[in-house]
Motif scaffolding. Structure first.
Motif, mmCIF file in Angstrom:
data_model
loop_
_atom_site.group_PDB
_atom_site.id
_atom_site.type_symbol
_atom_site.label_atom_id
_atom_site.label_comp_id
_atom_site.label_asym_id
_atom_site.label_seq_id
_atom_site.Cartn_x
_atom_site.Cartn_y
_atom_site.Cartn_z
ATOM 1 N N ARG A 104 1.973 76.378 -67.935
ATOM 2 C CA ARG A 104 2.114 77.394 -66.881
ATOM 3 C C ARG A 104 2.693 78.705 -67.426
ATOM 4 N NH1 ARG A 104 4.935 73.274 -65.305
ATOM 5 N NH2 ARG A 104 6.831 74.512 -64.908
ATOM 6 N N PRO A 105 2.050 79.324 -68.393
ATOM 7 C CA PRO A 105 2.605 80.570 -68.956
ATOM 8 C C PRO A 105 2.562 81.707 -67.942
ATOM 9 C CG PRO A 105 0.403 80.159 -69.825
ATOM 10 C CD PRO A 105 0.787 78.940 -69.033
ATOM 11 N N ASP A 106 3.508 82.626 -68.074
ATOM 12 C CA ASP A 106 3.544 83.805 -67.210
ATOM 13 C C ASP A 106 2.671 84.931 -67.746
ATOM 14 O OD1 ASP A 106 5.793 83.164 -65.156
ATOM 15 O OD2 ASP A 106 6.628 82.574 -67.093
ATOM 16 N N LEU A 107 2.368 84.885 -69.041
ATOM 17 C CA LEU A 107 1.553 85.928 -69.685
ATOM 18 C C LEU A 107 1.005 85.357 -70.967
ATOM 19 C CD1 LEU A 107 0.699 88.981 -69.907
ATOM 20 C CD2 LEU A 107 2.849 89.353 -71.126
ATOM 21 N N GLY A 108 -0.208 85.773 -71.339
ATOM 22 C CA GLY A 108 -0.820 85.311 -72.577
ATOM 23 C C GLY A 108 -1.191 86.459 -73.500
ATOM 24 N N LEU A 109 -0.821 86.338 -74.775
ATOM 25 C CA LEU A 109 -1.272 87.264 -75.820
ATOM 26 C C LEU A 109 -2.127 86.472 -76.794
ATOM 27 C CD1 LEU A 109 1.986 89.231 -76.812
ATOM 28 C CD2 LEU A 109 0.221 89.912 -75.184
ATOM 29 N N TRP A 110 -3.330 86.958 -77.046
ATOM 30 C CA TRP A 110 -4.226 86.288 -78.011
ATOM 31 C C TRP A 110 -4.364 87.218 -79.209
ATOM 32 C CZ3 TRP A 110 -7.050 81.653 -76.643
ATOM 33 C CH2 TRP A 110 -7.875 81.165 -77.665
ATOM 34 N N VAL A 111 -3.971 86.751 -80.388
ATOM 35 C CA VAL A 111 -3.970 87.584 -81.591
ATOM 36 C C VAL A 111 -5.071 87.102 -82.523
ATOM 37 C CG1 VAL A 111 -2.582 88.542 -83.458
ATOM 38 C CG2 VAL A 111 -1.467 87.804 -81.334
ATOM 39 N N GLY A 112 -6.154 87.882 -82.635
ATOM 40 C CA GLY A 112 -7.259 87.535 -83.517
ATOM 41 C C GLY A 112 -8.475 87.044 -82.752
ATOM 42 N N GLY A 113 -9.375 86.384 -83.480
ATOM 43 C CA GLY A 113 -10.636 85.932 -82.888
ATOM 44 C C GLY A 113 -10.592 84.478 -82.468
ATOM 45 N N GLY A 114 -11.782 83.875 -82.427
ATOM 46 C CA GLY A 114 -11.893 82.475 -82.028
ATOM 47 C C GLY A 114 -11.601 82.253 -80.555
ATOM 48 N N THR A 392 5.415 99.808 -78.046
ATOM 49 C CA THR A 392 4.499 99.946 -76.914
ATOM 50 C C THR A 392 4.114 98.579 -76.354
ATOM 51 O OG1 THR A 392 3.601 102.017 -77.791
ATOM 52 C CG2 THR A 392 2.249 100.837 -76.179
ATOM 53 N N LEU A 393 3.842 97.631 -77.255
ATOM 54 C CA LEU A 393 3.449 96.294 -76.819
ATOM 55 C C LEU A 393 4.602 95.584 -76.102
ATOM 56 C CD1 LEU A 393 1.275 94.129 -76.742
ATOM 57 C CD2 LEU A 393 2.017 93.381 -79.010
ATOM 58 N N ILE A 394 5.824 95.746 -76.600
ATOM 59 C CA ILE A 394 6.972 95.144 -75.928
ATOM 60 C C ILE A 394 7.113 95.705 -74.520
ATOM 61 C CG2 ILE A 394 9.505 95.099 -75.913
ATOM 62 C CD1 ILE A 394 9.403 94.701 -78.940
ATOM 63 N N ASP A 395 6.931 97.022 -74.381
ATOM 64 C CA ASP A 395 6.998 97.627 -73.039
ATOM 65 C C ASP A 395 5.895 97.073 -72.138
ATOM 66 O OD1 ASP A 395 9.157 99.160 -73.783
ATOM 67 O OD2 ASP A 395 7.982 100.967 -74.215
ATOM 68 N N MET A 396 4.689 96.913 -72.687
ATOM 69 C CA MET A 396 3.567 96.394 -71.907
ATOM 70 C C MET A 396 3.844 94.965 -71.434
ATOM 71 S SD MET A 396 -0.423 95.878 -73.103
ATOM 72 C CE MET A 396 -0.408 97.482 -73.912
ATOM 73 N N VAL A 397 4.354 94.133 -72.337
ATOM 74 C CA VAL A 397 4.666 92.751 -71.984
ATOM 75 C C VAL A 397 5.756 92.703 -70.920
ATOM 76 C CG1 VAL A 397 5.715 90.617 -72.863
ATOM 77 C CG2 VAL A 397 3.908 91.748 -74.169
ATOM 78 N N GLN A 398 6.787 93.506 -71.104
ATOM 79 C CA GLN A 398 7.871 93.513 -70.114
ATOM 80 C C GLN A 398 7.374 93.983 -68.752
ATOM 81 O OE1 GLN A 398 11.694 93.053 -71.031
ATOM 82 N NE2 GLN A 398 11.851 94.756 -72.480
ATOM 83 N N ASP A 399 6.506 94.992 -68.735
ATOM 84 C CA ASP A 399 5.956 95.465 -67.459
ATOM 85 C C ASP A 399 5.179 94.353 -66.755
ATOM 86 O OD1 ASP A 399 7.065 97.941 -67.855
ATOM 87 O OD2 ASP A 399 5.205 98.898 -68.549
ATOM 88 N N GLN A 400 4.362 93.621 -67.508
ATOM 89 C CA GLN A 400 3.571 92.544 -66.915
ATOM 90 C C GLN A 400 4.468 91.430 -66.391
ATOM 91 O OE1 GLN A 400 0.407 92.263 -66.216
ATOM 92 N NE2 GLN A 400 -0.301 94.156 -67.162
ATOM 93 N N LEU A 401 5.494 91.082 -67.165
ATOM 94 C CA LEU A 401 6.405 90.025 -66.717
ATOM 95 C C LEU A 401 7.207 90.470 -65.494
ATOM 96 C CD1 LEU A 401 7.689 88.734 -70.189
ATOM 97 C CD2 LEU A 401 6.144 87.532 -68.627
ATOM 98 N N ASP A 402 7.615 91.731 -65.478
ATOM 99 C CA ASP A 402 8.337 92.243 -64.305
ATOM 100 C C ASP A 402 7.450 92.224 -63.075
ATOM 101 O OD1 ASP A 402 10.606 92.655 -65.788
ATOM 102 O OD2 ASP A 402 10.233 94.795 -66.140
ATOM 103 N N LYS A 403 6.185 92.585 -63.270
ATOM 104 C CA LYS A 403 5.243 92.587 -62.143
ATOM 105 C C LYS A 403 5.062 91.167 -61.608
ATOM 106 C CE LYS A 403 0.552 94.063 -60.905
ATOM 107 N NZ LYS A 403 0.085 92.787 -60.380
ATOM 108 N N GLY A 404 4.932 90.197 -62.526
ATOM 109 C CA GLY A 404 4.797 88.809 -62.099
ATOM 110 C C GLY A 404 6.023 88.317 -61.369
ATOM 111 N N ARG A 405 7.205 88.756 -61.821
ATOM 112 C CA ARG A 405 8.448 88.356 -61.181
ATOM 113 C C ARG A 405 8.524 88.937 -59.760
ATOM 114 N NH1 ARG A 405 13.727 89.601 -64.649
ATOM 115 N NH2 ARG A 405 13.002 87.881 -65.939
ATOM 116 N N MET A 406 8.075 90.194 -59.612
ATOM 117 C CA MET A 406 8.070 90.821 -58.293
ATOM 118 C C MET A 406 7.081 90.147 -57.357
ATOM 119 S SD MET A 406 8.351 94.810 -59.472
ATOM 120 C CE MET A 406 8.006 95.412 -57.810
ATOM 121 N N ASP A 407 5.901 89.785 -57.897
ATOM 122 C CA ASP A 407 4.897 89.105 -57.072
ATOM 123 C C ASP A 407 5.425 87.759 -56.588
ATOM 124 O OD1 ASP A 407 3.198 91.221 -57.460
ATOM 125 O OD2 ASP A 407 2.022 90.249 -59.029
#
Length: 411
Positions: A104-114, A392-407
């Protein structure tokens, strides 16, 4: 969801159906609280991904991170005590659902292909925001369902943002159906070392003791590399008679016998760990404490990084030496850190040697005025290049997690 997408995904999921095995979601329990899932498509990306995770957790205390590797990966060289990695399940519909139900992850980052269509589309359908980094036009579809139309487009469409590392990769992803407004080009994740300060008085005192002499560092030298390093030092001293070498050995038990060996070779040495003074005629300074390298990387314009010259070696991490301003020389056997050495070599921030003679020649070349400084500057540019992207990526991740927390709070 459009009717075509529904039909395509339904067909794909039926054709790739499989009953999940108990180990498909790993043996680890899901931690409490927020969980970031980061998938790392290749081991060469692991160090940079772990560095990013550490920085993110410093910025967001309490965040847990799940690291995953491709299905079937041998994790012997991946796992560490503070950063366990689990394998993704095989590309089967039931396995993907079981994996996501467990973690049940709150956010997913996929690094690379496959990219795995079942897992990615199931995560999207579950409302898990997804970001794709170092994107490649590489879909790991189930063999029985590769013919399903537009499965690549449906998979790329699940990501909120897609970051490719080259214009060519970005173009290919757009051709496969990645939305133009989602696809951008940015550098790959880089390691951004956190450097410890060093007492200014010791830096000044040691610099004064060396009296402006040319110096170089041989770090993490294995016993079987000692003869080559000493031969290179003697070779370089023919051109630079006042040259001093700081010899850091990887095996602390080697210091005492090595000192006797140096004396038999008529090389005047001092044992730094015992507090021996550095005299004007000292030719070799012995040390074995890894923490002392922070001093020597700062003072030595050139560093040879050992564990790299003999067959069977695997190299040592060059990031700290580079970040502290030392030009790096290394042998050819650095497979545990091959990616970063390749980047340094390609940026003219390091050079590879294959023998004691080549090491001696490289020392004389790099100890010429400004030569090592140019390499050190190139290395500094390389290791700091990714810092803005990480921020920039840390800010993006934090924004997404904050949005999920608010939802969650509003429901």
């Amino acid at each position: 969801m459009s009717r075509q997408r529904s039909l395509s995904l339904a067909a794909y999921r039926v054709l790739s159906w499989g009953v999940p095995k108990p180990q498909d979601h790993g043996a680890l329990p899901r931690p409490e609280g927020e969980l970031l899932w980061i998938h790392i498509a290749g081991r060469h990306r692991l160090r940079a991904a772990n560095d990013f995770c550490r920085r993110l957790q410093q910025a967001r205390p309490g965040l847990s991170i799940l690291r995953t590797a491709p299905p079937g990966t041998d994790l012997n060289d991946w796992n560490s005590d503070d950063a366990p990695v689990v394998c993704l399940p095989a590309e089967r519909t039931g396995a993907a659902r079981s994996f996501l139900d467990h973690w049940r992850p709150d956010l997913g980052l996929w690094v690379g292909g496959g990219l795995m269509p079942n897992l990615v589309t199931r995560a999207h359908d579950a409302g898990i925001p997804l970001i794709l980094l170092e994107a490649e036009p590489d879909i790991r579809a189930a063999p029985a369902a590769k013919w399903v139309p537009d499965i690549a487009r449906h998979t790329f469409d699940c990501f909120q943002a897609i970051h490719a590392t080259s214009e060519d990769a970005a173009r290919q992803i757009r051709r496969l159906g990645g939305a133009t407004n989602k696809v951008s080009v940015s550098p790959p994740l880089r390691i951004n070392p956190t450097l410890q300060s060093w007492p200014e008085d010791e830096l000044i005192e040691t610099t004064h003791a060396l009296s402006g002499r040319p110096i170089w560092l041989a770090a993490w030298v294995e016993p079987r590399e000692v003869i080559s390093v000493l031969s290179a030092h003697r070779q370089a001293m023919r051109m630079l008679p006042r040259l001093a070498m700081i010899l850091h050995v990887s095996d602390r038990g080697e210091v005492a016998p090595l000192r006797r060996r140096l004396e038999d070779m008529d090389l005047r040495c001092a044992n730094w760990e015992n507090g021996d003074p550095i005299e004007d005629m000292t030719q070799v300074i012995l040390c074995d404490d890894p923490e002392t390298l922070g001093l020597w990387y700062r003072l030595c314009p050139v560093t040879f990084l050992g564990r790299s010259l003999e067959l069977g070696s695997a190299g040592c991490d060059p990031i700290t030496a580079t970040a502290l301003g030392s030009a790096v020389i290394h042998g050819p056997y650095v497979n545990h850190h091959q990616d970063i050495y390749d980047q340094l070599d390609n940026a003219s921030a390091a050079c590879v040697i294959r023998s004691a003679t080549e090491l001696g020649d490289a020392l004389v070349d790099l100890l010429a005025p400004d030569r090592a400084a140019d390499m050190a500057l190139a290395g500094w540019d390389l290791v700091t290049e990714g810092a803005p992207q990480v921020d920039t990526l840390i800010d993006m991740v934090q924004d997404q997690l904050d949005k999920g927390r608010m939802d969650d709070a509003s429901t």
